[in-house]
Design a protein around this motif. Sequence first.
Motif, PDB file in Angstrom:
ATOM      1  N   ALA B  87      38.984  36.519  41.394  1.00 18.15           N
ATOM      2  CA  ALA B  87      38.318  37.344  40.385  1.00 18.15           C
ATOM      3  C   ALA B  87      39.320  38.173  39.584  1.00 18.15           C
ATOM      4  O   ALA B  87      40.157  38.869  40.156  1.00 18.15           O
ATOM      5  CB  ALA B  87      37.290  38.253  41.057  1.00 18.15           C
ATOM      6  N   GLY B  88      39.234  38.074  38.273  1.00 22.55           N
ATOM      7  CA  GLY B  88      40.069  38.895  37.406  1.00 22.55           C
ATOM      8  C   GLY B  88      41.501  38.397  37.260  1.00 22.55           C
ATOM      9  O   GLY B  88      42.255  38.919  36.441  1.00 22.55           O
ATOM     10  N   ASN B  89      41.916  37.397  38.047  1.00 23.67           N
ATOM     11  CA  ASN B  89      43.272  36.871  37.913  1.00 23.67           C
ATOM     12  C   ASN B  89      43.301  35.858  36.768  1.00 23.67           C
ATOM     13  O   ASN B  89      42.962  34.697  36.937  1.00 23.67           O
ATOM     14  CB  ASN B  89      43.717  36.221  39.223  1.00 23.67           C
ATOM     15  N   LEU B 223      32.265  43.407  33.665  1.00 31.90           N
ATOM     16  CA  LEU B 223      33.246  43.065  34.696  1.00 31.90           C
ATOM     17  C   LEU B 223      32.785  43.558  36.061  1.00 31.90           C
ATOM     18  O   LEU B 223      32.345  44.693  36.196  1.00 31.90           O
ATOM     19  CB  LEU B 223      34.604  43.695  34.365  1.00 31.90           C
ATOM     20  N   THR B 224      32.907  42.691  37.082  1.00 29.29           N
ATOM     21  CA  THR B 224      32.588  43.117  38.444  1.00 29.29           C
ATOM     22  C   THR B 224      33.735  43.976  38.970  1.00 29.29           C
ATOM     23  O   THR B 224      34.867  43.887  38.461  1.00 29.29           O
ATOM     24  CB  THR B 224      32.415  41.900  39.374  1.00 29.29           C
ATOM     25  N   PRO B 225      33.477  44.792  39.990  1.00 28.19           N
ATOM     26  CA  PRO B 225      34.571  45.569  40.591  1.00 28.19           C
ATOM     27  C   PRO B 225      35.726  44.666  41.041  1.00 28.19           C
ATOM     28  O   PRO B 225      36.899  45.024  40.893  1.00 28.19           O
ATOM     29  CB  PRO B 225      33.902  46.264  41.780  1.00 28.19           C
ATOM     30  N   ALA B 226      35.391  43.486  41.572  1.00 22.37           N
ATOM     31  CA  ALA B 226      36.450  42.566  42.018  1.00 22.37           C
ATOM     32  C   ALA B 226      37.284  42.084  40.831  1.00 22.37           C
ATOM     33  O   ALA B 226      38.504  41.942  40.938  1.00 22.37           O
ATOM     34  CB  ALA B 226      35.841  41.374  42.746  1.00 22.37           C
ATOM     35  N   GLU B 227      36.627  41.855  39.689  1.00 22.47           N
ATOM     36  CA  GLU B 227      37.383  41.440  38.498  1.00 22.47           C
ATOM     37  C   GLU B 227      38.295  42.556  38.012  1.00 22.47           C
ATOM     38  O   GLU B 227      39.458  42.321  37.678  1.00 22.47           O
ATOM     39  CB  GLU B 227      36.420  41.029  37.378  1.00 22.47           C
ATOM     40  N   LEU B 228      37.768  43.774  37.980  1.00 24.74           N
ATOM     41  CA  LEU B 228      38.585  44.903  37.553  1.00 24.74           C
ATOM     42  C   LEU B 228      39.810  45.069  38.454  1.00 24.74           C
ATOM     43  O   LEU B 228      40.933  45.270  37.986  1.00 24.74           O
ATOM     44  CB  LEU B 228      37.744  46.189  37.554  1.00 24.74           C
ATOM     45  N   ALA B 229      39.585  44.956  39.753  1.00 26.45           N
ATOM     46  CA  ALA B 229      40.698  45.092  40.697  1.00 26.45           C
ATOM     47  C   ALA B 229      41.697  43.953  40.511  1.00 26.45           C
ATOM     48  O   ALA B 229      42.918  44.161  40.593  1.00 26.45           O
ATOM     49  CB  ALA B 229      40.172  45.120  42.129  1.00 26.45           C
ATOM     50  N   GLY B 230      41.190  42.761  40.241  1.00 30.04           N
ATOM     51  CA  GLY B 230      42.072  41.606  40.058  1.00 30.04           C
ATOM     52  C   GLY B 230      42.921  41.729  38.814  1.00 30.04           C
ATOM     53  O   GLY B 230      44.115  41.429  38.831  1.00 30.04           O
TER      54      GLY B 230
END
Lengths: 71, 398
Positions: B87-89, B223-230
Amino acid sequence: MSEEQKPVRIRADRDVCIGAGMCVMTAEQIFDQDDDGVVVLLEPEPPAEHADLARRAVRACPSGALSLVED
Amino acid sequence: MSESMTLPLHMRRAEFDPAAELAAVRDEEGVRKVRTVFGVDGWLITRFADVRAVLGDAERFSNAHQMVFRIPGMPQRTDEEIAELRAGNLLAFDPPEHTRLRRMLTPEFTVRRMRRLEPRIHDIVTEHLDAMERTGPPADLVTDFALPIPSLVICELLGVPYDDRADFQRRSGRMLDLSLPPQERAAASLESRVYMGELVARAKTDPGDDLLGMLVREHGEDLTPAELAGIGSLLLLAGHETTSNMLSLGTLALLRNPEQLELLRKEPERIDAAVEELLRWLSIVHSGMTKVTTTDVEVAGQHIPAGEIVICALPAANRDPALAADPDRLDIGRDSLGHVAFGHGVHHCLGAPLARMEMRVAFPALLQRFPGLREAGPEPAFRSFNVVYGLSSFKVAW
């Protein structure tokens, strides 16, 4: 007339653009980026003395958003 | 580093130069089947034109088929786990998913935005030069200059507390160190996501003026939290490890090519061309992401079936005589703009304008502050078994 001095026409596909900014870095007389980073064509038909710069910018574009329109 | 591991061909170097065998592949067959660091086979692409073509064709050469999750010795992950890790990468997606994420970030890396950052980068460089001068020689250019400057810049840009640098620099080191077992690198990557997740949660309650704050404010719904973190995790890693090694290795390259250094000192307006040439000549990112063919393809006359790994050897492409005459010579007088040190295609380095700005400020300031800059010994330590080539230490005096 040398290859460099032949006039060119540029096409920019704003949907393909990834906002890398290589065109602005190469030829800011011809290209700009909007607030979203997407290419803006300032001079779709740059004067002959900028034709070489235009070609360089098209070559440098990583996304393939820029192309030369051959007459 | 474990003795039993051999460095894949595209990562082998003799100081600044790619291995002679890599150049031979480029000049002879062009494409060769190699064993990747993950223990599976892949096709190494070495010529400039082929590398550009592969990187420019996201449809037939996919980033999204990440083999790294299925490598021998790695625990089997569920689809949900893989999705969470990706996610997010941005580097793990193809268009249109990639385009969606990239478009959210491009406004932060325009040429104009970088110019606005320039005065702050000047200040950060000056502070570090002042500190080196106060302490006096010798200094380690890596720990006193090359690493902290881009780290501080990316921290401020993202909204990451600089006081956390010891931890995130250690994590980044583990994520990129290919001599470590894959499990350990994956664990470091997870830790980085957890850390970034905490910063994202903080930004959600109180979004600042930084990039994380902007993402939360403008794209918090998409954006999901996982995407933001990624996204944060990738930008933090990419933002300091790469420029840092360009600064240290680039300085050494100039010191070892005194006529080029002299030219740059005499004609400082050559800095932009010098930065491009150093990027080309050093090609510190060996290959970027591996790709997977989505269909049968042919590269340099070699048939490659669908579903196979393809690796682009950036140092080989950047030393291709088709790109530059006398390519093994460092020559800041040449036009090396077309190089692929930042990659090519839709994954072309998002941070390239930032990296360029940092280098065009930092190199001249360093050379100007210390006209007598020289290697102090012991010999600088080249780091090989890493996603990013560079120096792990570089003692200098002045």
